[in-house]
Design a protein around this motif. Structure first.
Motif, PDB file in Angstrom:
ATOM      1  N   VAL A  54       2.240 -11.529  12.302  1.00  0.00           N
ATOM      2  CA  VAL A  54       2.849 -10.360  11.664  1.00  0.00           C
ATOM      3  C   VAL A  54       4.282 -10.283  12.175  1.00  0.00           C
ATOM      4  O   VAL A  54       4.504 -10.057  13.366  1.00  0.00           O
TER       5      VAL A  54
ATOM      6  N   THR B 240      13.728  -5.950   3.997  1.00  0.00           N
ATOM      7  CA  THR B 240      13.186  -5.278   2.823  1.00  0.00           C
ATOM      8  C   THR B 240      13.470  -6.125   1.589  1.00  0.00           C
ATOM      9  O   THR B 240      14.541  -6.670   1.433  1.00  0.00           O
TER      10      THR B 240
ATOM     11  N   GLY C 279       6.196 -10.582  -0.718  1.00  0.00           N
ATOM     12  CA  GLY C 279       4.969 -10.459   0.056  1.00  0.00           C
ATOM     13  C   GLY C 279       5.050  -9.502   1.226  1.00  0.00           C
ATOM     14  O   GLY C 279       4.059  -9.342   1.949  1.00  0.00           O
ATOM     15  N   ALA C 280       6.203  -8.852   1.424  1.00  0.00           N
ATOM     16  CA  ALA C 280       6.366  -7.946   2.564  1.00  0.00           C
ATOM     17  C   ALA C 280       5.507  -6.695   2.406  1.00  0.00           C
ATOM     18  O   ALA C 280       5.249  -6.233   1.289  1.00  0.00           O
ATOM     19  N   GLU C 281       5.089  -6.147   3.548  1.00  0.00           N
ATOM     20  CA  GLU C 281       4.280  -4.927   3.580  1.00  0.00           C
ATOM     21  C   GLU C 281       4.988  -3.866   4.417  1.00  0.00           C
ATOM     22  O   GLU C 281       5.596  -4.197   5.433  1.00  0.00           O
ATOM     23  N   PRO C 282       4.923  -2.602   4.004  1.00  0.00           N
ATOM     24  CA  PRO C 282       5.544  -1.542   4.810  1.00  0.00           C
ATOM     25  C   PRO C 282       4.655  -1.123   5.974  1.00  0.00           C
ATOM     26  O   PRO C 282       3.437  -1.100   5.855  1.00  0.00           O
ATOM     27  N   ARG C 283       5.279  -0.791   7.094  1.00  0.00           N
ATOM     28  CA  ARG C 283       4.575  -0.246   8.255  1.00  0.00           C
ATOM     29  C   ARG C 283       5.371   0.945   8.780  1.00  0.00           C
ATOM     30  O   ARG C 283       6.541   0.805   9.142  1.00  0.00           O
TER      31      ARG C 283
ATOM     32  N   THR D 288      10.084   3.615   8.704  1.00  0.00           N
ATOM     33  CA  THR D 288       9.350   2.473   8.156  1.00  0.00           C
ATOM     34  C   THR D 288      10.093   1.156   8.379  1.00  0.00           C
ATOM     35  O   THR D 288      11.317   1.105   8.369  1.00  0.00           O
TER      36      THR D 288
ATOM     37  N   THR E 212       9.459  -3.311   7.354  1.00  0.00           N
ATOM     38  CA  THR E 212       8.671  -4.206   6.515  1.00  0.00           C
ATOM     39  C   THR E 212       8.296  -5.432   7.331  1.00  0.00           C
ATOM     40  O   THR E 212       9.086  -5.916   8.144  1.00  0.00           O
TER      41      THR E 212
ATOM     42  N   LEU F  25       5.996  -9.318   7.296  1.00  0.00           N
ATOM     43  CA  LEU F  25       5.387 -10.397   6.521  1.00  0.00           C
ATOM     44  C   LEU F  25       4.194 -10.921   7.305  1.00  0.00           C
ATOM     45  O   LEU F  25       4.335 -11.354   8.455  1.00  0.00           O
TER      46      LEU F  25
END
Length: 236
Positions: free
Chosen positions: A184, A189, A193-197, A213, A215, A217
């Motif tokens: 991870v 941004t 395929g990036a995800e927010p956390r 927030t 981002t 991968l």
């Protein structure tokens, strides 16, 4: 030149809350940015409301390699004599708290060499006690791993030796053709395929904790023979 600091997060129990509010306390499956920054801040003696120094730590690029996936466990906590909302009596509150059992992580931090050197010294001789999410969840071995590495986060995570204990490594890889270690990694941004956390701290001050927030991968790196400590069974 880019430099990366590596740390070993190994403990019987770890908890990395993302949405821990009220009676339900969750945990992510790997260390969060707020958890890593909080640990580094404790090591360096950064006060909870020192937003400038917290921001400097949060600006460091973070990557995590899961060298052993932990088991998701849950326990119950009971608190008695909690005042009711009306103030007319008391009640018993039962909360559910999740944690990871037997997890092992390679935590990599990319940034300026001077700051990383200071953090390495702080982790080796911390100002305040260090723990993994809860005060009772203390490290099972020293955090400071193998010093600073001249290279990017991705390079270090793909090449660093496997942190698994030698007496368990053979059993893990025996009979398997290929093992992939989950990663991870902080990313810009807009990365495909990036995800927010929602776990980047702005302040740890009591009552006014603030987060924003980032981002990440999620990927994987193959466990190669070069990553396995000498003496352990190969994975090929």
């Amino acid at each position: 030149m880019t430099h990366t600091l590596t740390l070993c997060f190994d403990a019987p129990m770890q908890s990395w809350g993302l949405r821990s509010r009220g009676v339900l306390r969750d945990t992510a499956r790997e260390p969060t940015k707020s958890g890593v920054v909080g640990l580094l801040a404790a090591a360096a003696g950064v006060e909870r409301d020192d937003e400038a120094r917290i921001a400097a730590l949060a600006a460091l690029r973070l990557g995590v390699r899961v060298d052993r996936e932990g088991l998701l466990e849950r326990d119950y906590h009971t608190t008695q004599n909690v005042p009711t909302t009306t103030g007319s009596g008391h009640r018993t509150v039962v909360s559910e708290r999740y944690y990871l059992a037997d997890a092992l992580f390679l935590v990599a931090i990319e940034g300026p060499e001077t700051l990383l050197s200071e953090l390495a010294d702080a982790v080796t001789n911390p100002r305040w006690p260090l723990f993994f999410g809860r005060r009772a969840f203390v490290p099972a071995r020293p955090l400071f791993d193998s010093g600073l590495h001249a290279g990017s986060l991705e390079q270090v995570l793909s090449e660093h030796r496997w942190l698994e204990h030698s007496d368990r490594a053979g059993a893990t890889i025996r009979g398997q053709q290929q093992i992939a270690l989950r990663t991870v990694i902080d990313c810009p941004t807009g990365t495909v395929g990036a995800e927010p956390r929602y776990d980047v701290p702005r302040s740890f001050a009591h009552g006014v904790r603030r987060f924003t927030t980032r981002t990440v991968l999620v990927g994987e790196v193959p466990l190669t023979d070069n990553m396995i400590p000498a003496g352990d069974t190969t994975c090929s």
